[in-house]
Design a protein around this motif. Structure first.
Motif, PDB file in Angstrom:
ATOM      1  N   MET A  17      41.781  41.338  38.642  1.00 19.65           N
ATOM      2  CA  MET A  17      41.557  40.297  37.209  1.00 19.65           C
ATOM      3  C   MET A  17      40.204  39.888  38.021  1.00 19.65           C
ATOM      4  SD  MET A  17      42.870  36.921  36.174  1.00 19.65           S
ATOM      5  CE  MET A  17      44.845  37.684  36.609  1.00 19.65           C
ATOM      6  N   VAL A  25      48.529  34.451  37.870  1.00 17.37           N
ATOM      7  CA  VAL A  25      47.703  34.212  36.683  1.00 17.37           C
ATOM      8  C   VAL A  25      46.956  32.566  36.610  1.00 17.37           C
ATOM      9  CG1 VAL A  25      46.938  34.500  34.724  1.00 17.37           C
ATOM     10  CG2 VAL A  25      48.315  35.905  35.489  1.00 17.37           C
ATOM     11  N   VAL A  66      40.111  37.159  30.639  1.00 15.22           N
ATOM     12  CA  VAL A  66      40.549  37.987  31.520  1.00 15.22           C
ATOM     13  C   VAL A  66      41.255  38.801  30.940  1.00 15.22           C
ATOM     14  CG1 VAL A  66      40.267  36.843  33.545  1.00 15.22           C
ATOM     15  CG2 VAL A  66      42.214  36.699  32.404  1.00 15.22           C
TER      16      VAL A  66
END
Length: 183
Positions: free
Chosen positions: A1, A28, A49
């Motif tokens: 990421m 996340v 992202v």
């Protein structure tokens, strides 16, 4: 990421509501907090992202040790806004670019935390600015869209440089060649 930079098309994509708080959502959010701190930011939105989720992370002090000012916000909305103030703003998707932007001085926001519990927050000044900036990201609105004409004019060279760097990354194969920017 990684944090995508302007003019990556993910920055203009409208995020979708998070319908379930899964292990992936928690992972996340944790990684987004790490990225935000690594880049010394106050907030980060999932579209930054390249994820189309209504998820933001914030820390008004930018200090990873200051957990009292750290928030994860799922499906956040601004319920009320009052006043108006101009202040200097930047964005992790526009490294090095800062301009004055007019925002509400006070906002009341509502969101869900990672436990699925709703919360509301009344904020003024910098925290209010951060909430507005990050919630804008969820709607494909960038801080350059909120600049006045003078700010846009002063930023033209930097914005052209971001576009050139984006095209160069595509040319080098670091980004898909068919990834068309949305300015």
């Amino acid at each position: 990421m990684k944090i995508v930079k302007y003019p990556h098309p993910a920055l203009r994509q409208k995020a979708q509501p998070v319908t379930a708080i899964t292990a992936e959502v928690r992972q996340v959010a944790a990684r987004m907090l790490e990225l935000m701190y690594e880049h010394e930011g106050l907030g980060l939105a999932a579209p930054q992202v390249a994820l189309p989720w209504q998820l933001i992370v914030l820390n008004f002090s930018a200090d990873p040790e200051d957990k009292e000012n750290e928030f994860v916000a799922i499906n956040p909305v601004i319920l009320e806004s009052k006043g108006s103030v101009v202040g200097r703003e930047g964005c992790l998707s526009f490294p090095g670019l800062y301009q004055n932007v007019r925002r509400a001085k006070t906002v009341k926001v509502q969101a869900y935390n990672l436990q699925g519990e709703p919360y509301e927050m009344l904020c003024h000044d910098l925290p209010a600015r951060v909430w507005q900036h990050e919630i804008d990201h969820l709607h494909g609105i960038l801080f350059i869209d909120r600049m006045g004409s003078l700010g846009r004019e002063r930023s033209a060279r930097e914005l052209e440089q971001f576009v050139a760097e984006f095209e160069e990354e595509k040319r080098k194969g670091l980004l898909p060649a068919d990834l068309a920017p949305r300015l």
